[in-house]
Each structure stands twice: as structure tokens, then as C-alpha cells.
Motif scaffolding. Structure first.
Motif, PDB file in Angstrom:
ATOM      1  N   THR A 146       0.831  -1.208   0.000  1.00  0.00           N
ATOM      2  CA  THR A 146       0.000   0.000   0.000  1.00  0.00           C
ATOM      3  C   THR A 146       0.865   1.257   0.000  1.00  0.00           C
ATOM      4  N   ASP A 177      -7.148   1.374   3.376  1.00  0.00           N
ATOM      5  CA  ASP A 177      -5.833   1.771   3.896  1.00  0.00           C
ATOM      6  C   ASP A 177      -5.244   2.938   3.116  1.00  0.00           C
ATOM      7  N   ASP A 253      -3.891  -0.965  -5.883  1.00  0.00           N
ATOM      8  CA  ASP A 253      -3.313  -1.650  -4.729  1.00  0.00           C
ATOM      9  C   ASP A 253      -4.135  -2.920  -4.526  1.00  0.00           C
TER      10      ASP A 253
HETATM   11 MG   LIG Z   1      -2.106  -2.713   2.281  1.00  0.00          MG
END
Ligand SMILES: [Mg+2]
Ligand SMILES: Nc1ncnc2c1ncn2[C@@H]1O[C@H](COP(=O)(O)OP(=O)(O)OP(=O)(O)O)[C@@H](O)[C@H]1O
Length: 395
Positions: A146, A177, A253
Motif C-alpha cells: 500500500t 488503507d 493496490d
Molecule cells: Mg495494504
């Protein structure tokens, strides 16, 4: 580049006739009437034309199929074909959006010539705004996927393509996130976007999608993942392809979202994929399992690139060895920057903000430039679309 064509017919003999006739121009792939698979493959193969057979019995089905494909790929070159051209069938095909019609009874030279003319005409059309999609996968939780995705997307938006739309698609789990790292509130999620598919346009992208203060757009999965079960897989796939025509660059991501269909779709439409893995044995083990699970699901892994996460020179395994273990081409090393990362976390800021010239940022800056075709450096190898296709058919 070699052109790729898809031929939709029930009859192998007709596929053979057509693929033989156009062999000089490119490779043909035979498919049955499954519009979901077709939508998916057109995106991942980069097909130049789709041939759809129009017969009296299947004329409506063929027209529906053409209609569906054109809704997703408005500039797709659809060619109707039939054993014998019947004017009624030709009219139906043209009404459904076919740009051309070929008769299999004609000589191969005629079929080939008419396709060649059609392709020349199609390249003269304004190029479709086709964005590039880069996916980042984490070998296991916490390897830094991330952080890397957020930095890559921000670098592209702030430094490489400030005037173009850039999207960070946050499919990491736990959800949201990336939005937290970017301190951006996301009220409109991926499922909302899928449900709004039919009215997706620039206005909706500008108003409904969340935006970081840099202008980077952000789309996350819903907090309640059960919502994903309520959306049609074909619609999710269509949305992913459509996003590529609105955004110049999309960073995805994929985080820990392994093994789900959505992840496989995202891999299918990605132009390049990076696997973030640390040097340690646990990370290698998980990376291998992940790659193995892709192969089991029929996704070719040969062109996934390796990005070493938290690269620590003190660990004896070099990134070259890591690449060998995983049998992946090495793409880069993200250095271990524990002190600074902690300092950033304490202040709720990104490394890019506090230390814009940190070696970690420099690695991703170079990658951002490369991915956008700047600096003349070669891009990551494209995902092996044909290889993947073969795998799918084997499955
Ligand atoms: Mg992550
Ligand atoms: N290069 C690095 N050096 C040191 N720490 C790092 C580095 N990259 C990421 N981290 C830290 O590691 C932790 C996990 O990072 P991140 O959330 O990016 O990983 P992830 O792979 O997305 O994890 P998850 O599977 O939980 O989504 C964070 O605390 C982050 O600050």
C-alpha cells in the motif's frame, strides 16, 4: 505488434476458414458466445477486431452481443460474417454496430483485403483514450504494497501527469488503507461505481469519486465486502475496463486481496503487475503460494515483475536471488526505511511529503517516469496476454 482477432462462432470449420484467410494480418482466437468472457478478453488481449457470425437463427443473439461489446468498447471494430452474405443479415449486423461484413464463401484474398482496409481505417480514427493500469500485489500482509502504491500514484499525479486524471484503486484489505494514508475521505466506493456504470461520465468522476488534495482520484472497496457479492462480475469487469478509458494512469493496490475473482479481473486488465516481496523465507513462501494459486486459476505469471519490499542489504539474499527463487523478472528494490517511516507515521504524513528525496521515493519516482513513457527507459513488460489466454483455455 502482431494484431489479434477474436472470432465468435459455434462452428470450428468457420473459425478455421476465417483465421486462415486473415493469417497474414494477425492471430485469431476462437470463442463461443459468452459475452462476459469476451468483454474480459478483449481488454486483456488488446484485440483489434472481433468477428461475429450472423446466421438467421442467431441474428438477434449476434446483434445483442455486438451491442454489449460496443457499450464497453465504443471503438471496437466489429466485423459480421456469414457463410453466404444475405442482405437481411448484413443490415442486421450493420444496425448492431458492425463496421464491415465478410462472406466466408469469398476467396481468402478478398476477406483479407477487406479486413486490411478496415484496420487501416480504424487506425485513422482518433485514438481511444486508453489509460495504463499498474497493479501492485503484496506477497503477504505488511510487505509495503500500500505504501508503494500510494507513493507511485501520488508521484505520477504530482510530478509526471499533473494535468491528467490519475486514479488510485484501493483494493487492499482491510479496506480503505490507501485512503487513510492519503487522509482522504471516500464516500463513493467501487460497488457504487459499478452500480452507476450506465451513467458513468466525466461529471460523475469529478463529483462522486474522492479526490486527494493533489487531484489524485481515489476509489476503494466498500467497508462491507458482502456488497461485492451483489454486483454482477461482468459489470465489475466492465467498470475496470471503462476506468482505463477515463484515466491516463491507474495504480491498483491489490494488497492482500488474493484469490478472488475481482483480483483476477484486475490482473487481466492491468498492463503491468508488480509483486512486492521481502527477502525473508516467509515472504518467499507466500509469494510462491500466491503465484501458484494464479497458475491454478489459469492466469499466467510469467510477466509479473518483482519489487523487493523493505530491501535490507544486511540480509544475505540479494534481490537477484529473490527474483530467481520466484522466477520473476526483477524490477526494483524499495529500501528499508524504518526510522523515517516511523517518523512519518507519528506525524500522519507521507515519506514523499516529509522527505521528497529519500532513496525510497527516488525508486518510485523513476518508476513513475518509466511507466508514463518518460525518460526513454523501457516500461515493464506487458502482461503476457496471449500466454494467459492459452492458460485460460487449458483450464
Ligand atoms: Mg495494504
Ligand atoms: N520500505 C519500508 N521500510 C520500512 N517500513 C516500511 C517500508 N514500506 C512500508 N513500511 C511500513 O510497513 C508497514 C506496512 O506497510 P503497508 O501498509 O504499506 O503494507 P501492506 O503490504 O499494504 O500491508 P497490508 O497487507 O496490511 O495491506 C507500515 O507501517 C509501513 O510504514
Amino acid at each position: 505488434m502482431e494484431q489479434r482477432f477474436i472470432v465468435v462462432t459455434e462452428q470450428e470449420a468457420r473459425f478455421n476458414t476465417l483465421s486462415e484467410a486473415v493469417r497474414r494480418l494477425g492471430v485469431s482466437v476462437w470463442l463461443h458466445w459468452n459475452s462476459d468472457v469476451l468483454v474480459q478478453l478483449i481488454g486483456s488481449m488488446g484485440a483489434s477486431a472481433v468477428f461475429i457470425e450472423f446466421t438467421e437463427e442467431r441474428a438477434t443473439q449476434a446483434a445483442d452481443l455486438a451491442d454489449k461489446l460496443l457499450a464497453v468498447y465504443p471503438r471496437l471494430w466489429i466485423v459480421g460474417f456469414a457463410q453466404r452474405a444475405d442482405s437481411q443479415l448484413i443490415i442486421e449486423a450493420m444496425r448492431a454496430g458492425a463496421r464491415d461484413f465478410v462472406e466466408l464463401g469469398a476467396s481468402p484474398e478478398i476477406i483479407c483485403r477487406s479486413l486490411k482496409q478496415a484496420l487501416e481505417q480504424s487506425t485513422r480514427m482518433p485514438a481511444q483514450a486508453s489509460g495504463r493500469m499498474i497493479s501492485l500485489l503484496g506477497a503477504r500482509p505488511g510487505v509495503g504494497a500500500t505504501t508503494a502504491a500510494v507513493h507511485l500514484a501520488l508521484l505520477v499525479k504530482q510530478e509526471v501527469l499533473p494535468d491528467d486524471p490519475v486514479l488510485l484503486l484501493d483494493f487492499g484489505y482491510p479496506t480503505g488503507d490507501a485512503a487513510l494514508y492519503l487522509d482522504t475521505r471516500v464516500n463513493f466506493n467501487f460497488c457504487d461505481a459499478v452500480r452507476s456504470l450506465r451513467r458513468l461520465d466525466h461529471a460523475l468522476l469529478n463529483t462522486a469519486f474522492a479526490h486527494h488534495k493533489s487531484g489524485l482520484s481515489l476509489l476503494s472497496l466498500p467497508q462491507n465486502l458482502a456488497e461485492l457479492r451483489e454486483i454482477a462480475p461482468a459489470d465489475a469487469m466492465t467498470l475496470l475496463s471503462l476506468l482505463k478509458s477515463y484515466f491516463k494512469l491507474i495504480v491498483v493496490d491489490l494488497g492482500g486481496f488474493a484469490g478472488t475473482d475481482l483480483l483476477l479481473y484486475a490482473l487481466g486488465v492491468s498492463d503491468s503487475t508488480l509483486l512486492v516481496s521481502e527477502q525473508g523465507i516467509p515472504s518467499i513462501f507466500s509469494a510462491r503460494q500466491l503465484l501458484g494459486s494464479f497458475q491454478e486459476r489459469g492466469v499466467s505469471t510469467e510477466r509479473i515483475g518483482l519489487l523487493t519490499g523493505k530491501m535490507d542489504e544486511r540480509i544475505e539474499m540479494s534481490s537477484k536471488q529473490l527474483a530467481q527463487h520466484l522466477q520473476l523478472p526483477w524490477v526494483g528494490d524499495l529500501p528499508l526505511r524504518s526510522e523515517r517511516m516511523i517518523a512519518c507515521a507519528n506525524q500522519g504524513r507521507l515519506l514523499l511529503d516529509l522527505f521528497p528525496n529519500d532513496p525510497y521515493v527516488e525508486v518510485l519516482r523513476a518508476m513513475a517516469l518509466r511507466e508514463c513513457g518518460r525518460q526513454g527507459a523501457p516500461r515493464l513488460p506487458p502482461n503476457g496476454a496471449l500466454g494467459r489466454l492459452r492458460e485460460w483455455f487449458k483450464a
